[in-house]
Design a protein around this motif. Structure first.
Motif, short mmCIF file in Angstrom:
data_model
loop_
_atom_site.label_atom_id
_atom_site.label_comp_id
_atom_site.label_asym_id
_atom_site.label_seq_id
_atom_site.Cartn_x
_atom_site.Cartn_y
_atom_site.Cartn_z
N SER A 112 0.81 -1.22 0.00
CA SER A 112 0.00 0.00 0.00
C SER A 112 0.84 1.27 0.00
N TYR A 113 0.50 2.20 -0.90
CA TYR A 113 0.97 3.57 -0.83
C TYR A 113 2.49 3.69 -0.66
N ARG A 126 -0.30 -2.54 21.17
CA ARG A 126 -1.64 -2.45 21.76
C ARG A 126 -2.73 -2.44 20.68
N LEU A 127 -2.49 -3.21 19.62
CA LEU A 127 -3.46 -3.36 18.53
C LEU A 127 -4.06 -4.75 18.59
N THR A 128 -5.30 -4.88 18.10
CA THR A 128 -5.96 -6.19 18.09
C THR A 128 -6.47 -6.50 16.69
N LEU A 129 -6.54 -7.79 16.38
CA LEU A 129 -7.06 -8.24 15.10
C LEU A 129 -8.58 -8.40 15.19
N SER A 130 -9.23 -8.16 14.08
CA SER A 130 -10.69 -8.27 14.02
C SER A 130 -11.09 -9.74 13.96
N SER A 131 -11.80 -10.20 14.98
CA SER A 131 -12.23 -11.60 14.99
C SER A 131 -13.24 -11.88 13.89
N ASP A 181 -3.75 -2.30 6.76
CA ASP A 181 -3.84 -3.22 7.89
C ASP A 181 -4.49 -4.54 7.51
N ASP A 182 -4.56 -4.82 6.22
CA ASP A 182 -5.24 -6.01 5.69
C ASP A 182 -4.16 -7.02 5.30
#
Length: 506
Positions: free
Chosen positions: A109-110, A255-260, A227-228
């Motif tokens: 990305s970018y 302190r980041l979380t993945l989308s369940s 973030d994908d």
């Protein structure tokens, strides 16, 4: 501590002039004042360290997502937008040099290259991401699909500081100032970069450099778009192990979380068929091939420009494309933006009625809708669209603060609309003084300006400057007397610059 360079500020000006300060809000007229007194602005912004500059919290509103829920989006005060754009310019080359090499198509990305007011080299990188995904899917039987929850709003500012320093230790003073600047924007909160400015894309990529290295060291190939993540293996067990390690690494270090909801392991061939080459995706590609598409700051489609010489053919193609967009169950953001921006660039009014007749459906791209309508509207078009606009005044879509803001902004600048009671009430019965000021200018409403002069010092910055700008409709002696008082008495430099700009250009 950092002092902004003239070169970075010149880039920031060119960037905002060519593109925008926020992808989700109208560009404020204050920039006209800044460009009018540009030498003074540069002198002010280069006169002290960045951490000594006055910073104001951005305005925040929400915009609907196509399926459900809302996203919080931001617009920085004009001077803050300049500073933030210049800071991103200062670190972009260092961040880019530290990322995975472009030819590996891992960090797709970018990719950054500062030139001609743009941060980006070669578009969004979405095509590289999808091509790399397909290439890896042909080599490995299993894919792990995941992304980070609410990524921009959850970025930990100290880790952003660390990421910039790790990319180039010489950037440590600037990294410190970026952390301080963003913390002040956030009213001392330690998380979140603003959603809307292109500069935030530079910050987001700086945060994820070490995450790409971490995944590389797990011995599994991957590719990433913002973030994908797409991670590949021949073993579902191995992918689950990687997922567990990645989850812990992101938490402990960022302190980041993945989308369940968006995390799954599946057969690679099935993923390609269902997500890359399904009927919907193929039809979308066919439509995009007829259009000039994509703003590289916000979209996930690679830019392709196809010139169409025959105006009637172009009208038919655009109408067919917008009707195809309407046929989908949920709005496709990329495709909708592509169609609308193509029509806007070529000033083709053929789809204006479709957008207003289906206004609720297009709410997630209301910024593009309003900008397009403003671009194509003349007195004749305004007369045609007037009934459609009056029909959406009571729409529940206008319950959204940002949707209402955009539609007021569009309506306020066209005297044909402001001459009707319904649309006059929409603008002047609303809470947004900035748009009322635009309407006062469009209709030369001296009474409105006079009614707000006495209380101008009690208003917030956006509203105060809007009234200053609207004073250009006052008789010259009245305007000159009031603005000179303001220039001599206001403690806020941007207010003084706006007053001086109006005084010299009205």
């Amino acid at each position: 501590m950092t002092i902004l360079t003239v070169q970075a500020l010149e880039f920031a000006r060119e960037h905002i002039e060519k593109f925008y300060d926020s992808d989700f809000f109208p560009k404020p007229p204050e920039f006209g004042a800044l460009w009018h007194q540009w030498d003074e602005v540069k002198k002010e912004l280069t006169s002290k360290n960045v951490n000594k500059l006055w910073v104001t919290s951005p305005r925040a509103m929400t915009i609907a997502k196509p399926k459900a829920g809302f996203r919080v989006v931001h617009q920085l005060e004009p001077l803050d937008a300049l500073v933030y754009s210049a800071l991103a310019c200062h670190v972009a080359a260092g961040v880019e040099a530290a990322r995975m090499p472009i030819e590996m198509h891992i960090a797709c990305s970018y990719r950054f290259h500062i030139a001609d007011g743009s941060y980006f080299a070669g578009g969004s990188g979405w095509t590289n991401f999808t091509n790399k995904t397909e290439e890896l899917a042909a080599k490995f039987s299993q894919v792990l699909v995941t992304d980070i929850t609410d990524f921009y709003n959850q970025i930990y500012l100290h880790r952003l500081n660390n990421g910039i320093e790790a990319a180039d230790p010489a950037l440590k003073p600037t990294a410190d100032d970026i952390e301080t600047f963003l913390s002040m924007l956030n009213e001392r909160a330690s998380q979140g970069v603003p959603v809307g400015p292109a500069a935030s894309i530079v910050m987001a990529e700086a945060v994820l450099i070490d995450v790409d290295v971490f995944l590389r060291d797990q011995g599994v190939p991957h590719t990433r778009y913002v973030d994908d993540f797409r991670i590949f293996s021949n073993s579902p067990r191995q992918l689950l192990q990687v997922l567990e390690r990645l989850t812990l690494y992101l938490y402990e270090n960022h302190r980041l979380t993945l989308s369940s909801d968006k995390t799954l392991v599946m057969d690679s061939e099935t993923y390609v068929k269902e997500h890359l080459h399904n009927t919907y995706a193929e039809e979308k590609i066919t439509l995009l091939e007829t259009l000039e598409v994509f703003n590289p700051y916000t979209d996930d489609i690679e830019e392709v420009e196809v010139e169409i010489d025959d105006e009637e053919i172009e009208n038919v193609q655009l109408r067919a494309a917008i009707e195809r967009v309407l046929a989908y169950e949920h709005l496709d953001l990329g495709l909708a933006r592509s169609v609308i921006r193509t029509a806007r660039r070529h000033k083709i009014s053929a789809i204006a009625g479709h957008l207003l007749e289906n206004f609720d459906f297009f709410v997630p791209v209301v910024n593009d809708v309003a900008l397009y309508l403003h671009e194509v509207t003349d007195e004749e078009i305004a007369t045609v669209l007037l009934p459609h606009l009056e029909g959406i005044v009571d729409s529940t879509a206008l319950d959204s603060q940002l949707v209402r803001f955009w539609m007021e902004w569009y309506v306020a600048q066209h005297a044909t609309y402001m001459g009707t009671p319904t649309l006059h009430r929409l603008v002047f019965g609303g809470p947004n003084i900035e748009n009322q000021a635009l309407a006062a200018i469009a209709t030369k409403n001296i009474a409105w300006v006079r009614s707000h002069k006495a209380g101008v010092y009690n208003l917030g910055g956006w509203a105060r400057r809007a009234i200053l700008n609207a004073s250009r409709v006052l008789p010259s002696d009245e305007r000159e007397h009031w603005l000179k008082l303001f220039i001599n008495n206001s403690p806020v430099v941007l207010d003084r610059w706006v007053a001086k700009w109006v005084l010299e250009t009205a």
